[in-house]
Motif scaffolding. Structure first.
Motif, short mmCIF file in Angstrom:
data_model
loop_
_atom_site.label_atom_id
_atom_site.label_comp_id
_atom_site.label_asym_id
_atom_site.label_seq_id
_atom_site.Cartn_x
_atom_site.Cartn_y
_atom_site.Cartn_z
N LYS A 93 0.63 -1.23 0.24
CA LYS A 93 0.18 0.01 0.00
C LYS A 93 0.82 1.28 -0.02
CE LYS A 93 -3.89 1.66 2.31
NZ LYS A 93 -5.02 1.41 3.55
N ASN A 94 2.00 1.11 0.47
CA ASN A 94 3.07 2.34 0.70
C ASN A 94 3.36 2.73 -0.91
OD1 ASN A 94 2.51 2.66 3.36
ND2 ASN A 94 4.29 1.11 3.99
N ASN A 95 3.64 2.01 -1.71
CA ASN A 95 3.98 2.00 -3.11
C ASN A 95 2.88 2.43 -3.97
OD1 ASN A 95 6.56 1.52 -2.10
ND2 ASN A 95 6.23 -0.82 -2.55
N VAL A 96 1.77 2.71 -3.38
CA VAL A 96 0.52 3.05 -4.27
C VAL A 96 -0.24 4.17 -4.08
CG1 VAL A 96 -1.66 2.11 -5.44
CG2 VAL A 96 0.02 0.47 -4.75
N LEU A 97 -0.18 5.21 -4.93
CA LEU A 97 -0.63 6.65 -4.84
C LEU A 97 -2.32 6.32 -4.88
CD1 LEU A 97 1.82 8.93 -6.49
CD2 LEU A 97 1.51 8.52 -4.18
N TYR A 98 -2.68 5.85 -6.22
CA TYR A 98 -4.15 5.62 -6.15
C TYR A 98 -4.31 4.32 -6.86
CZ TYR A 98 -8.36 6.83 -8.71
OH TYR A 98 -9.72 6.90 -9.07
N GLY A 99 -5.57 3.90 -6.63
CA GLY A 99 -6.22 2.72 -7.18
C GLY A 99 -5.95 1.38 -6.38
N GLY A 100 -6.18 0.37 -6.87
CA GLY A 100 -6.10 -1.01 -6.52
C GLY A 100 -6.99 -1.62 -5.54
N GLN A 101 -7.13 -2.88 -5.58
CA GLN A 101 -8.41 -3.39 -4.62
C GLN A 101 -7.32 -3.64 -3.25
OE1 GLN A 101 -10.53 -6.83 -5.87
NE2 GLN A 101 -10.33 -6.13 -8.09
N ASP A 102 -7.89 -2.91 -2.00
CA ASP A 102 -7.33 -3.34 -0.81
C ASP A 102 -7.57 -4.68 -0.20
OD1 ASP A 102 -6.14 -3.44 1.75
OD2 ASP A 102 -6.57 -1.14 2.19
N ILE A 103 -6.80 -5.40 -0.30
CA ILE A 103 -7.13 -6.71 0.21
C ILE A 103 -6.54 -7.35 1.90
CG2 ILE A 103 -7.39 -7.91 -2.00
CD1 ILE A 103 -4.55 -8.98 -1.98
N THR A 104 -6.26 -6.34 2.48
CA THR A 104 -5.39 -6.48 3.53
C THR A 104 -6.32 -7.12 4.45
OG1 THR A 104 -4.27 -4.47 3.19
CG2 THR A 104 -4.25 -5.21 5.68
N GLN A 105 -7.43 -6.57 4.63
CA GLN A 105 -8.34 -7.42 5.65
C GLN A 105 -8.59 -8.89 5.41
OE1 GLN A 105 -8.84 -5.85 8.49
NE2 GLN A 105 -9.63 -7.65 9.22
N ASP A 106 -8.67 -9.20 4.22
CA ASP A 106 -9.06 -10.68 3.65
C ASP A 106 -7.83 -11.20 4.14
OD1 ASP A 106 -11.59 -10.06 2.97
OD2 ASP A 106 -11.11 -9.84 0.77
N VAL A 107 -6.77 -10.82 3.82
CA VAL A 107 -5.48 -11.63 4.36
C VAL A 107 -5.27 -11.92 5.63
CG1 VAL A 107 -2.91 -11.56 3.62
CG2 VAL A 107 -4.21 -10.80 1.75
N LEU A 108 -5.48 -10.81 6.47
CA LEU A 108 -5.32 -10.78 7.69
C LEU A 108 -6.27 -11.92 8.23
CD1 LEU A 108 -3.80 -9.48 10.15
CD2 LEU A 108 -5.33 -7.78 10.37
N THR A 109 -7.48 -11.80 7.94
CA THR A 109 -8.61 -12.92 8.06
C THR A 109 -7.97 -14.19 8.06
OG1 THR A 109 -10.42 -11.45 7.85
CG2 THR A 109 -10.90 -13.66 8.13
N LYS A 110 -7.43 -14.34 6.92
CA LYS A 110 -6.88 -15.83 6.52
C LYS A 110 -5.88 -16.29 7.42
CE LYS A 110 -6.94 -17.59 2.37
NZ LYS A 110 -7.91 -18.56 2.36
N ILE A 111 -5.05 -15.36 7.55
CA ILE A 111 -3.68 -15.36 8.50
C ILE A 111 -4.10 -15.82 9.98
CG2 ILE A 111 -1.59 -14.44 9.42
CD1 ILE A 111 -1.33 -12.92 7.01
N GLN A 112 -5.00 -15.00 10.50
CA GLN A 112 -5.40 -15.37 11.82
C GLN A 112 -6.24 -16.72 12.00
OE1 GLN A 112 -7.45 -11.72 12.50
NE2 GLN A 112 -5.53 -10.58 13.37
N ALA A 113 -7.00 -17.06 10.89
CA ALA A 113 -7.58 -18.41 10.90
C ALA A 113 -6.53 -19.24 10.72
CB ALA A 113 -8.66 -18.56 9.67
N GLN A 114 -5.67 -19.37 9.89
CA GLN A 114 -4.27 -20.43 10.08
C GLN A 114 -3.97 -20.41 11.22
OE1 GLN A 114 -1.11 -18.84 7.64
NE2 GLN A 114 -0.54 -21.17 7.07
N GLY A 115 -3.47 -19.37 11.98
CA GLY A 115 -2.73 -19.45 13.18
C GLY A 115 -3.70 -20.00 14.18
N ASP A 116 -5.04 -19.82 14.33
CA ASP A 116 -5.86 -20.53 15.21
C ASP A 116 -6.05 -22.07 14.77
OD1 ASP A 116 -8.41 -17.58 15.30
OD2 ASP A 116 -6.31 -17.97 16.42
N VAL A 117 -5.90 -22.21 13.53
CA VAL A 117 -6.32 -23.84 13.06
C VAL A 117 -4.89 -24.47 13.51
CG1 VAL A 117 -6.26 -25.09 11.16
CG2 VAL A 117 -7.85 -23.40 11.29
N THR A 118 -3.81 -23.88 13.46
CA THR A 118 -2.74 -24.73 13.79
C THR A 118 -2.63 -24.72 15.44
OG1 THR A 118 -1.44 -23.37 12.05
CG2 THR A 118 0.05 -24.54 13.75
#
Length: 183
Positions: free
Chosen positions: A134-159
């Protein structure tokens, strides 16, 4: 040489001009359509990488291990520094700095790999071909941060859950075996 009347020259000139204009329009239309096709297939996603690192479930334990190792290095230096020459102290410091860099890499690499895997999974599921920080983009793009964070947290919980539940299951099996043997 062929002699043309003025009227024939005008007709030929108009035909050549019409073909030229038609080819320019056709070229423009084809470029526009290929540009649209390229735009739809090259979706760009963005992630806040620093947020993903900071909120990764493995980050706090990694930070604690690193701080414990740093504290140990500091204690080692304090205990041994009195018996060292300044050159030996400098060598000791350089050696421990390298060891701490290696320790940091050892602790952070699995976290980075986990983030990269989940970014790829989310991007693939959304049809995104490119993901940028995100720090390298001035404009545009789909922000997928929250979806990735949700998957990471789910992966951590499952483990964590699978490890605990398999231990509990093996303990219960041992208890059942012991009680069966006693009867």
């Amino acid at each position: 040489m062929i002699n043309f009347e003025k009227k024939q020259v005008k007709i030929i000139s108009v035909i050549i001009a019409a073909v030229f204009v038609f080819s320019i329009v056709a070229l423009g239309v084809s470029q526009y359509q290929s540009g649209m096709a390229g735009a739809s297939s090259s979706n760009v996603g963005i992630v806040d990488y620093s947020k993903l690192i900071a909120e990764h479930p493995g980050m706090q334990p990694a930070r604690e291990k690193y701080e414990a190792a740093a504290k140990q290095v500091q204690e080692d230096f304090q205990n041994q520094a009195a018996n060292m020459t300044p050159e030996q102290q400098q060598q000791f410091i350089e050696q421990k700095q390298k060891e701490m860099q290696d320790k940091q890499k050892e602790l952070i690499d699995p976290i980075r790999n986990s983030i990269e895997e989940q970014v790829k999974a989310v991007a693939d599921s959304r049809g995104i071909n490119v993901v940028l920080d995100k720090n390298n983009v001035l404009y545009g793009g789909q922000d997928i941060t929250q979806d990735v964070l949700t998957k990471i947290q789910a992966q951590g919980d499952v483990t964590t859950d699978s490890t605990n539940s398999s231990d509990a299951t093996s303990d219960e099996a041992t208890d059942t075996t012991n009680s069966s043997g006693q009867n």
